[in-house]
Scaffold this motif. Structure first.
Motif, PDB file in Angstrom:
ATOM      1  N   THR A 241       8.488  10.977   4.203  1.00 30.77           N
ATOM      2  CA  THR A 241       8.224  10.786   5.622  1.00 30.77           C
ATOM      3  C   THR A 241       8.526  12.074   6.381  1.00 30.77           C
ATOM      4  O   THR A 241       9.218  12.982   5.891  1.00 30.77           O
ATOM      5  CB  THR A 241       9.088   9.659   6.212  1.00 30.77           C
ATOM      6  N   ILE A 242       8.000  12.133   7.600  1.00 26.14           N
ATOM      7  CA  ILE A 242       8.280  13.251   8.505  1.00 26.14           C
ATOM      8  C   ILE A 242       9.779  13.339   8.760  1.00 26.14           C
ATOM      9  O   ILE A 242      10.363  14.433   8.788  1.00 26.14           O
ATOM     10  CB  ILE A 242       7.515  13.050   9.838  1.00 26.14           C
TER      11      ILE A 242
ATOM     12  N   LEU B  65       3.132  -1.258  -9.795  1.00 20.63           N
ATOM     13  CA  LEU B  65       2.596   0.046 -10.207  1.00 20.63           C
ATOM     14  C   LEU B  65       3.138   1.154  -9.305  1.00 20.63           C
ATOM     15  O   LEU B  65       3.581   2.211  -9.799  1.00 20.63           O
ATOM     16  CB  LEU B  65       1.065   0.027 -10.153  1.00 20.63           C
ATOM     17  N   LEU B  66       3.106   0.942  -8.001  1.00 17.12           N
ATOM     18  CA  LEU B  66       3.571   1.971  -7.070  1.00 17.12           C
ATOM     19  C   LEU B  66       5.074   2.210  -7.230  1.00 17.12           C
ATOM     20  O   LEU B  66       5.534   3.355  -7.171  1.00 17.12           O
ATOM     21  CB  LEU B  66       3.245   1.550  -5.638  1.00 17.12           C
ATOM     22  N   ASN B  67       5.831   1.140  -7.432  1.00 14.02           N
ATOM     23  CA  ASN B  67       7.275   1.304  -7.649  1.00 14.02           C
ATOM     24  C   ASN B  67       7.557   2.083  -8.936  1.00 14.02           C
ATOM     25  O   ASN B  67       8.477   2.900  -9.001  1.00 14.02           O
ATOM     26  CB  ASN B  67       7.963  -0.057  -7.700  1.00 14.02           C
TER      27      ASN B  67
ATOM     28  N   ASP C 211       4.577   3.423   2.462  1.00 20.95           N
ATOM     29  CA  ASP C 211       4.775   2.504   3.579  1.00 20.95           C
ATOM     30  C   ASP C 211       4.002   3.015   4.786  1.00 20.95           C
ATOM     31  O   ASP C 211       3.577   4.168   4.826  1.00 20.95           O
ATOM     32  CB  ASP C 211       6.265   2.354   3.932  1.00 20.95           C
ATOM     33  N   ASN C 212       3.809   2.112   5.762  1.00 21.84           N
ATOM     34  CA  ASN C 212       3.052   2.487   6.964  1.00 21.84           C
ATOM     35  C   ASN C 212       3.558   1.639   8.124  1.00 21.84           C
ATOM     36  O   ASN C 212       3.254   0.444   8.221  1.00 21.84           O
ATOM     37  CB  ASN C 212       1.546   2.263   6.746  1.00 21.84           C
ATOM     38  N   LYS C 213       4.341   2.262   8.988  1.00 18.14           N
ATOM     39  CA  LYS C 213       4.950   1.526  10.093  1.00 18.14           C
ATOM     40  C   LYS C 213       3.978   1.287  11.244  1.00 18.14           C
ATOM     41  O   LYS C 213       4.321   0.602  12.206  1.00 18.14           O
ATOM     42  CB  LYS C 213       6.175   2.291  10.609  1.00 18.14           C
TER      43      LYS C 213
ATOM     44  N   LEU D  78      -6.955   7.410  -0.339  1.00 21.60           N
ATOM     45  CA  LEU D  78      -6.338   8.691   0.028  1.00 21.60           C
ATOM     46  C   LEU D  78      -4.829   8.521   0.221  1.00 21.60           C
ATOM     47  O   LEU D  78      -4.040   9.380  -0.183  1.00 21.60           O
ATOM     48  CB  LEU D  78      -6.968   9.225   1.317  1.00 21.60           C
ATOM     49  N   ILE D  79      -4.425   7.409   0.807  1.00 21.93           N
ATOM     50  CA  ILE D  79      -2.993   7.141   1.011  1.00 21.93           C
ATOM     51  C   ILE D  79      -2.276   6.994  -0.327  1.00 21.93           C
ATOM     52  O   ILE D  79      -1.187   7.533  -0.532  1.00 21.93           O
ATOM     53  CB  ILE D  79      -2.834   5.870   1.880  1.00 21.93           C
ATOM     54  N   GLN D  80      -2.907   6.255  -1.246  1.00 20.51           N
ATOM     55  CA  GLN D  80      -2.262   6.062  -2.548  1.00 20.51           C
ATOM     56  C   GLN D  80      -2.222   7.372  -3.343  1.00 20.51           C
ATOM     57  O   GLN D  80      -1.245   7.656  -4.038  1.00 20.51           O
ATOM     58  CB  GLN D  80      -2.995   4.979  -3.326  1.00 20.51           C
ATOM     59  N   GLU D  81      -3.307   8.160  -3.261  1.00 22.34           N
ATOM     60  CA  GLU D  81      -3.315   9.445  -3.974  1.00 22.34           C
ATOM     61  C   GLU D  81      -2.253  10.386  -3.421  1.00 22.34           C
ATOM     62  O   GLU D  81      -1.732  11.229  -4.144  1.00 22.34           O
ATOM     63  CB  GLU D  81      -4.699  10.068  -3.854  1.00 22.34           C
ATOM     64  N   ALA D  82      -1.958  10.242  -2.125  1.00 19.62           N
ATOM     65  CA  ALA D  82      -0.895  11.050  -1.523  1.00 19.62           C
ATOM     66  C   ALA D  82       0.489  10.457  -1.768  1.00 19.62           C
ATOM     67  O   ALA D  82       1.483  10.976  -1.275  1.00 19.62           O
ATOM     68  CB  ALA D  82      -1.136  11.192  -0.019  1.00 19.62           C
TER      69      ALA D  82
END
Length: 908
Positions: free
Chosen positions: A556-557, A401-403, A718-720, A710-714
């Motif tokens: 990403t930043i 879904l995310l892809n 990924d999260n290192k 909140l992470i998915q809505e944004a």
């Protein structure tokens, strides 16, 4: 004859000879060899010798009276060997060679030798004990021989590997006397002087014979006499000691005490267990009714769970992508609801189903009922297979879904970029075909043709500059096709139109140039230079405006900082671009200056280009306006990415706490399930309290779910900062809840076993303590020899002769049916519950019905309604078949077939 003083192989008879028993499989001689440090002079203690004479004489007579005889003087009565051979036959149950009846010394020696040979045949090495000493009435040797016989036939039977006879007998005494105040059995001498230990042993097994609470520790003679008299009168244990001798001796003789105590061990070890509770039929029927209810509940719960799995799997396996981000985000939200709302109750249902199934099977096994076999397709294994299929279908669904959302986001970005570039290009090409097809050069003067050629060259330069944009448009269209963009048809149509038009412009440009060059003679260099430099600069400004207005997408930043860095680099080129602009405008001013100085009137604008100084300045001003706007957009995106980074760190901080917490709790549950102390209710209460503490931790997972949403809505992918994903946390949490629930169910089943079999809490603690005592490596299981020692400590006669070995092998076949060589605690408890309690059987139920039926082979409905509670009477009536025997009467019911059916047996 072997030297009496030989170091490691001689048998030295002394007061402490019961110190260490033979190891498992070792000979009696090995046992004796361990006692080579005994002080042989201690035998000369008259008090000890007196105790031994009395005890050994009483012990021998307790066996000889079974043959109708006894001895009076232990030194004299064994001298002819006849009563010695008779004693050995009684205690062994075997026949010895026929004795010689002569009165001569040689006949006596031969008889004693026959007895000694028999003792030696049992694995005992008789060292320094010869027939001559016994025939001559040597008191020391005679007592030594009797002690050897006691060790072999009364005490050595309690010996197994790594557990001596003395230790096994001592442990049995400690277990039995542990609950009694003022009793602390640590040895076989001074621990027995006050008489309380003897009284405690009797009271533990026959409480009606002893008023233990009335005994006083400061009155040892009364205590000892009380125990000795009760044992002789009610337990058929002859009085082997005198109370005054024991009290008057600083340290009573250990052999005498051990001999006497071994009689108590053998008297009590085979005692019958308590009868089962009354009203057997009602209990049996209640068990069956409850079990049927549990079976119905299992069938319904299994059906509902399998149906839910069947409906859910196709939904999870549906990987058909939607056309828009909104539609895919709705599918993601549906999946979140499934994980947060719909699946957790089903996880609990599955766990509860397994617990119910195990509890039901335990109840059926404990009540001697056949195991429950669910309907076809509804076994626990079927549900586990279905669940595995469900989780296999679920696996990768969220990632897909995310892809897909990321792909659609990329497609929308590319499509917008395609439309923007296509619109710019189409605006530029508007009117260009008409201009190239115009045949204005056919009626023009030479100077006009020069101007037209210059103008055409400028257009060619502009055309070349636009080649890159056309290639970009085609590349974007190709990427949209590869990514399966839903509106690819319109994109391809528009792209094809642009490419066809571009090819046409190229062809027309070439044709017009050929037509102009035929009539051209010279080129106006000044205007041409302006046109050639103005066109690329104009195109650069258009590209710059396009880039400054270009959409961007980052995650990403680092990516946004890369765009900011590129933008800063672009801004650094603006001074050079401004200088180029001023140089181009200077060329235009120079042309005007030359015309004015020569009084030449220029006809309108530069004939070689449509890019006027006004256009250049206007576009330059537009670039200057777009730069701060781009700054603002990049800073906003930078702020957004900083916010996303905060969400990542926030989730990681919580996940890095919750994840290890779940792992720690899983390890703690594993330790708790092995190191359980206290009563089963204490263990259950502790586990449930532990379960509540786990459930109370649920808000931490809820918080993590909120942060994950909140992470998915944004659209953070990924999260290192953490190795834990929400999926890992969810699975770990589900496993934690399932594990603690199963552990609680195991203890509940142990309570169920204890209560169903009438096992006391004291017995359960004794079973656990005995098991742990012999579990030397704390591995949670006993080897065969450890298990044998455990049985002996609980009072089982697992002897080393043929009958004892057969009995031990029978027990091992029950506790270790798979021949793994290990006995688990659960198998041990199951065995002890069967061995120490009386369970109802089909025969017992049949006998009970026969009583209700007045000894008839059938029973009537009226008799059932008269004798049983209404609901159980109707239960029987509904299930009993009509009786078909020759003595049948109308309405007769067959209680025998009904009873055997309850236990899954055939009515033979």
């Amino acid at each position: 004859m072997v030297d009496y003083h030989a170091a490691n192989q001689s048998y030295q008879y002394g007061p402490s000879s019961a110190g260490n028993g033979a190891g498992g499989g070792g000979s009696m001689g090995d046992y004796m060899a361990q006692e080579d440090d005994w002080d042989r002079d201690l035998l000369l203690d008259p008090a000890w010798e007196k105790q031994q004479r009395k005890t050994f004489t009483a012990w021998c007579n307790s066996h000889l009276r079974k043959a109708g005889t006894q001895i009076e003087n232990i030194d004299e009565d064994f001298r002819d060997g006849l009563k010695l051979m008779l004693l050995l036959e009684v205690i062994s149950g075997e026949r010895l060679p026929k004795p010689e009846r002569g009165k001569m010394r040689v006949h006596k020696i031969n008889n004693v030798n026959k007895a000694l040979d028999f003792i030696a045949s049992k694995g005992v090495k008789l060292v320094s004990i010869g027939a001559e000493e016994i025939v001559d009435g040597n008191a020391k040797m005679t007592l030594g021989m009797i002690w050897t016989i006691i060790l072999r036939f009364a005490i050595q039977d309690i010996s197994v590997e790594e557990t001596s006879a003395k230790e096994g007998l001592l442990l049995w005494c400690q277990r039995k006397t542990a609950p009694y105040k003022n009793v602390n059995v640590q040895n076989f001498h001074i621990s027995w002087k006050d008489g309380l230990a003897f009284n405690a042993l009797i009271h533990r097994h026959r409480p009606e014979l002893i008023e233990y609470d009335k005994l006083r520790k400061d009155d040892p003679v009364t205590n000892l006499n009380n125990a000795f008299e009760v044992a002789e009168k009610y337990l058929d244990i002859p009085k082997m000691l005198d109370a005054e001798d024991i009290v008057g001796t600083l340290r009573p003789d250990e052999k005498a005490i051990m001999t006497y105590v071994s009689c108590f061990y053998h008297a009590f070890s085979g005692a019958q267990k308590a009868e089962t509770a009354a009203n057997r039929i009602c209990k049996v029927l209640a068990v069956n009714q409850e079990n049927e209810h549990l079976m119905e509940d299992y069938e319904k719960l299994a059906s509902d769970l399998l149906e839910w799995i069947r409906r859910t799997i196709p939904w999870l396996e549906d990987r058909v992508p939607q056309k828009t981000i909104q539609e895919m985000q709705q599918k993601l939200e549906d999946f979140r609801d499934y994980r947060r709302v719909h699946k957790p109750p089903k996880v609990q249902e599955k766990c509860q189903l397994e617990i119910n199934f195990n509890t039901l099977q335990t109840k059926l096994r404990l009540s001697n009922r056949p195991a429950f076999m669910p309907s076809e397709g509804k076994m626990v294994s079927d549900i586990n297979n279905g669940w595995q299929h469900l989780e296999q279908a679920e696996k990768g669904y969220e990632e897909w879904l995310l892809n897909e959302i990321r792909r659609l986001e990329r497609l929308d970005h590319l499509a917008e970029k395609f439309r923007q570039k296509a619109s710019i290009h189409e605006a530029w090409t508007d009117g260009k075909e008409a201009m190239l097809k115009h045949r204005d050069y056919e009626t023009a003067t030479l100077s006009d043709i020069k101007a037209l050629i210059r103008k055409h060259e400028a257009f060619e330069s502009d055309l070349a500059a636009h080649q890159d944009r056309v290639e970009q448009i085609a590349a974007i269209a190709q990427e949209l096709n590869e990514l399966d963009y839903y509106d690819s048809h319109n994109v391809n149509t528009r792209c094809q139109k642009i490419c066809d038009q571009w090819d046409a412009l190229g062809s027309l440009t070439h044709s017009r140039r050929e037509a102009l060059e035929k009539q051209l003679e010279a080129i106006d260099q000044l205007h041409l230079e302006y046109a050639k430099r103005a066109a690329p600069f104009n195109n650069w400004m258009e590209s710059a405006m396009e880039d400054l207005q270009d959409m961007f997408i980052v995650h990403t930043i680092e990516e946004i900082e890369g765009l900011i860095s590129a933008h800063d680099q672009f801004k650094s080129t603006l001074p050079d671009a401004d200088r180029e602009r001023e140089a181009i405008l200077a060329i235009h001013k120079e042309a005007q200056r030359i015309a004015e100085s020569n009084h030449i009137k220029l006809s309108g604008s530069n004939p070689y280009t449509t890019v006027t100084p006004q256009i250049i300045n206007s576009k330059w001003e537009k670039v200057q306006q777009l730069v701060p706007k781009r700054d603002h957009a990049l800073l906003e995106e930078q702020s957004k990415q900083q916010s996303n980074e905060h969400l990542r760190r926030q989730f990681a901080s919580q996940a890095n706490v919750v994840g290890p917490w779940i792992q720690t709790k899983m390890e703690e549950i594993g330790r708790i399930s092995i190191e359980m102390n206290g009563t089963l209710e204490d263990q259950l209460s502790h586990l449930k309290q532990y379960e509540r503490s786990i459930v109370d931790y649920k808000p931490n997972l809820d918080l993590l779910e909120q942060q994950h949403q909140l992470i998915q809505e944004a659209l953070i992918f990924d999260n290192k900062h953490t190795n834990y994903t929400m999926e890992h946390i969810r699975v770990g949490w589900e496993q934690l809840l399932t594990t603690i629930a199963r552990t609680i169910n195991e203890v509940e089943n142990q309570i169920l076993t204890r209560d169903a079999k009438g096992i006391s809490q004291e017995q359960m603690q004794e079973f656990r303590a005995s098991f742990n005592h012999f579990d030397k490596d704390h591995g949670g299981a006993l080897g065969p020899e450890e298990f044998k020692a455990c049985l002996i400590s609980l009072g089982y006669d697992v002897e080393n002769d043929r009958q004892g070995e057969a009995e031990f092998n029978r027990i091992m076949s029950l506790v270790d049916p798979n021949h793994s060589g290990l006995v688990t605690f659960q198998a041990f408890i199951d065995f002890m519950s069967r061995e120490t309690t009386d369970t109802d059987t089909a025969d017992q139920v049949i006998a009970s019905f026969k009583v209700l039926a007045g000894d008839k082979n059938f029973i009537t409905a009226e008799e059932l309604r008269r004798e049983l509670p209404p609901d159980q009477a109707e239960y029987c009536i509904a299930r009993m078949a009509p009786y078909q025997g020759p003595d049948a009467v109308p309405g007769a019911l067959d209680y025998k077939s009904f009873s055997t059916a309850l236990y899954g047996e055939s009515d033979l």
